[in-house]
Write a protein that holds these residues in place. Structure first.
Motif, PDB file in Angstrom:
ATOM      1  N   VAL A   1       2.467   7.143   0.235  1.00 40.72           N
ATOM      2  CA  VAL A   1       2.151   6.500   1.505  1.00 40.72           C
ATOM      3  C   VAL A   1       1.148   5.382   1.261  1.00 40.72           C
ATOM      4  O   VAL A   1       0.444   5.352   0.251  1.00 40.72           O
ATOM      5  N   LEU A   2       1.100   4.439   2.192  1.00 41.70           N
ATOM      6  CA  LEU A   2       0.107   3.375   2.119  1.00 41.70           C
ATOM      7  C   LEU A   2      -1.293   3.960   2.263  1.00 41.70           C
ATOM      8  O   LEU A   2      -1.526   4.878   3.043  1.00 41.70           O
ATOM      9  N   ASN A   3      -2.227   3.428   1.508  1.00 37.56           N
ATOM     10  CA  ASN A   3      -3.631   3.867   1.476  1.00 37.56           C
ATOM     11  C   ASN A   3      -3.802   5.279   0.914  1.00 37.56           C
ATOM     12  O   ASN A   3      -4.864   5.875   1.055  1.00 37.56           O
ATOM     13  N   GLY A   4      -2.765   5.767   0.251  1.00 42.23           N
ATOM     14  CA  GLY A   4      -2.881   7.047  -0.435  1.00 42.23           C
ATOM     15  C   GLY A   4      -3.309   6.904  -1.876  1.00 42.23           C
ATOM     16  O   GLY A   4      -3.417   7.898  -2.586  1.00 42.23           O
ATOM     17  N   GLY A   5      -3.548   5.669  -2.319  1.00 45.74           N
ATOM     18  CA  GLY A   5      -3.938   5.413  -3.696  1.00 45.74           C
ATOM     19  C   GLY A   5      -2.812   4.769  -4.480  1.00 45.74           C
ATOM     20  O   GLY A   5      -1.638   4.810  -4.076  1.00 45.74           O
ATOM     21  N   PRO A   6      -3.153   4.143  -5.606  1.00 48.12           N
ATOM     22  CA  PRO A   6      -2.128   3.513  -6.444  1.00 48.12           C
ATOM     23  C   PRO A   6      -1.148   4.532  -7.003  1.00 48.12           C
ATOM     24  O   PRO A   6      -1.427   5.739  -7.044  1.00 48.12           O
ATOM     25  N   LEU A   7       0.001   4.030  -7.432  1.00 46.58           N
ATOM     26  CA  LEU A   7       1.084   4.876  -7.906  1.00 46.58           C
ATOM     27  C   LEU A   7       1.030   5.062  -9.413  1.00 46.58           C
ATOM     28  O   LEU A   7       0.694   4.146 -10.165  1.00 46.58           O
ATOM     29  N   LEU A   8       1.416   6.255  -9.867  1.00 45.75           N
ATOM     30  CA  LEU A   8       1.792   6.512 -11.248  1.00 45.75           C
ATOM     31  C   LEU A   8       3.313   6.567 -11.234  1.00 45.75           C
ATOM     32  O   LEU A   8       3.910   7.478 -10.656  1.00 45.75           O
ATOM     33  N   LYS A   9       3.966   5.600 -11.877  1.00 45.41           N
ATOM     34  CA  LYS A   9       5.412   5.432 -11.769  1.00 45.41           C
ATOM     35  C   LYS A   9       6.102   6.105 -12.958  1.00 45.41           C
ATOM     36  O   LYS A   9       5.781   5.825 -14.117  1.00 45.41           O
TER      37      LYS A   9
ATOM     38  N   GLY B   1      -1.255  -1.211   2.032  1.00 44.48           N
ATOM     39  CA  GLY B   1      -2.446  -0.699   2.678  1.00 44.48           C
ATOM     40  C   GLY B   1      -3.671  -1.490   2.253  1.00 44.48           C
ATOM     41  O   GLY B   1      -3.740  -1.993   1.125  1.00 44.48           O
ATOM     42  N   VAL B   2      -4.650  -1.586   3.116  1.00 40.51           N
ATOM     43  CA  VAL B   2      -5.850  -2.365   2.829  1.00 40.51           C
ATOM     44  C   VAL B   2      -6.651  -1.768   1.667  1.00 40.51           C
ATOM     45  O   VAL B   2      -7.264  -2.495   0.887  1.00 40.51           O
ATOM     46  N   GLU B   3      -6.633  -0.452   1.528  1.00 44.06           N
ATOM     47  CA  GLU B   3      -7.490   0.191   0.525  1.00 44.06           C
ATOM     48  C   GLU B   3      -6.917   0.185  -0.891  1.00 44.06           C
ATOM     49  O   GLU B   3      -7.669   0.208  -1.873  1.00 44.06           O
ATOM     50  N   ASP B   4      -5.601   0.174  -1.030  1.00 44.26           N
ATOM     51  CA  ASP B   4      -4.996   0.388  -2.347  1.00 44.26           C
ATOM     52  C   ASP B   4      -5.287  -0.713  -3.370  1.00 44.26           C
ATOM     53  O   ASP B   4      -5.509  -0.406  -4.547  1.00 44.26           O
ATOM     54  N   PRO B   5      -5.286  -2.009  -2.999  1.00 45.54           N
ATOM     55  CA  PRO B   5      -5.568  -3.027  -4.022  1.00 45.54           C
ATOM     56  C   PRO B   5      -6.949  -2.890  -4.654  1.00 45.54           C
ATOM     57  O   PRO B   5      -7.093  -3.053  -5.875  1.00 45.54           O
TER      58      PRO B   5
END
Length: 435
Positions: free
Chosen positions: A335-343, A416-420
């Motif tokens: 989800v957005l603002n849930g933190g960056p992804l490990l792909k 999301g605003v927080e993830d970057p």
């Protein structure tokens, strides 16, 4: 608002400024170079010899940039911690003989670049941006500002469009208008030449050009709590910006030991990376070799340094779409603002393995950043990134990560605003961590 909202908003506003200054890959590396200059980095010329030793440097090749910080303790076997990203985005590229049109309309001949969502480019004020190369070999950046539009056919002339879907021919329908007149008398290249800053160029002197279409709408924060950020080119300027700002912050500390921190911002990822400035090309290996040479490394010692190296391949990934949840994995739904992804991908379309996953978990834990795992639905093919290319070409351990998006490859994407900021925070720690 979340407790870290002020810092996240400051970061997102700066990301918006970076995207606005970067309508093409050539602008993206130019703006990155301008910021690195301001942070005391030294620009190097590939045609000239490079001195070895500690310091902070960068080099630009076409639409790609490699920047690095060498600590004081660096030696022939010191490893490289590399954050890889890319500067290009899906779009349209100007064709030869670009001035077309009929029935009194002036149109631009463009070719599809990468995999854009075609419908998202309709009915927007667009610009042309990129580089012009004159016959004498000099290069100039150009950005026209609002100039073009792909006008959609009115519903009165396509009554079934809402029920049957919109079908767009890349050749017939994706020819933007830029004015009224006669293609024989109104030259699009003349417009590009006129809009160069600080120089007057005769269109007849233009020997070549790499020019793309870009959206001109300003990035925006919105949502019930200001939690969303909409912008063009988040894939993948969000990662390029995060890696750039993290490297600048890392350099401020004047590192005395640890790995050699590297930002590798490649071009042409959206079309397969097969170019002299792409991840399949030699640019990263060229730069790493010259750094190693400057540190007095033998061929064997250079191989030792690569074996000690790690690459974080940072590229945007997919958040779960609330209206198309069936297109996602039923368990792993970022989800957005849930933190960056490990792909993660079993077929190594992403380069993440257990070693990389463990490193990413450790880094995120140390800076108190949550992260989310992403894996694709088994019934849908998975995209890829520069990660497997870098791992294959150089044998460097690699992990694939990135911020989650909706509307990926749209003219206007959503994060999301927080993830970057979270991605930048982990990147800064990565640059100074012995992996």
């Amino acid at each position: 608002m979340p407790s870290n909202a002020p810092a996240a908003v400051d970061h997102i506003q700066d990301l918006g400024a970076y995207v606005s200054a970067s309508p093409s890959s050539f602008h993206a590396v130019h703006e990155a170079g301008r910021r690195l200059d301001g942070a005391g980095f030294t620009a190097l010329d590939e045609l000239q010899p490079w001195e070895g030793g500690a310091g902070k440097f960068y080099v630009i090749r076409d639409g790609a940039l490699i920047a690095w910080v060498i600590p004081e303790s660096a030696g022939p076997t010191t490893g490289f911690n590399i954050l890889g990203a890319h500067t290009d985005s899906p779009s349209f590229k100007l064709k030869p003989k670009p001035t077309t049109g009929r029935f009194g309309w002036l149109q631009a001949g463009v070719e599809v670049y990468g995999g854009p969502l075609l419908n998202s480019w309709l009915d927007r004020e667009l610009q042309l941006a990129g580089r012009l190369v004159l016959r004498d070999g000099t290069q100039h950046l150009t950005a026209t500002g609002p100039l073009l539009r792909f006008p959609q056919l009115a519903i009165h002339l396509d009554r079934g469009v809402n029920d049957n879907g919109l079908l767009l021919s890349k050749q017939q329908h994706m020819n933007p208008v830029f004015g009224l007149g006669d293609p024989a008398n109104d030259d699009l290249l003349g417009l590009l030449a006129e809009r160069l800053e600080g120089i007057t160029v005769d269109p007849a002197d233009i020997g070549g050009y790499d020019v793309v279409v870009a959206d001109t709408q300003a990035p925006a924060v919105f949502g019930a709590k200001g939690e969303f950020f909409a912008s063009g080119r988040l894939d993948n300027l969000s990662s390029t910006h995060a890696g750039l700002m993290a490297l600048i912050e890392h350099a401020k500390a004047g590192p005395k030991d640890g790995p050699i921190a590297v930002l590798a911002a490649f071009d042409h990822e959206e079309i397969g990376s097969n170019s002299r400035s792409g991840a399949c090309g030699p640019i990263l290996e060229d730069v790493l070799t010259r750094i190693s040479d400057g540190l007095g490394a033998s061929v064997s010692q250079r191989r030792q340094s690569l074996a000690a190296s790690f690459c974080v391949s940072a590229d945007a990934g997919h958040a779960v779409h609330p209206n198309y949840a069936e297109r996602h994995d039923p368990v792993n739904r970022p989800v957005l603002n849930g933190g960056p992804l490990l792909k993660i991908n079993a077929n190594q379309r992403y380069a993440t393995d257990a070693t990389g996953a463990a490193l990413w978990a450790r880094l995120c834990g140390e800076v108190n950043v949550p992260y989310q795992e992403y894996v694709s639905n088994n019934d849908l093919p998975c995209g890829s990134t520069i990660g497997p290319l870098t791992a294959t070409r150089l044998g460097i351990r690699t992990v694939d990560v990135g911020i989650p998006l909706l509307s990926m490859h749209s003219a206007r994407e959503l994060c999301g605003v927080e993830d970057p900021l979270r991605l930048a925070s982990v990147a800064e720690l990565f640059y100074r961590t012995d992996a």
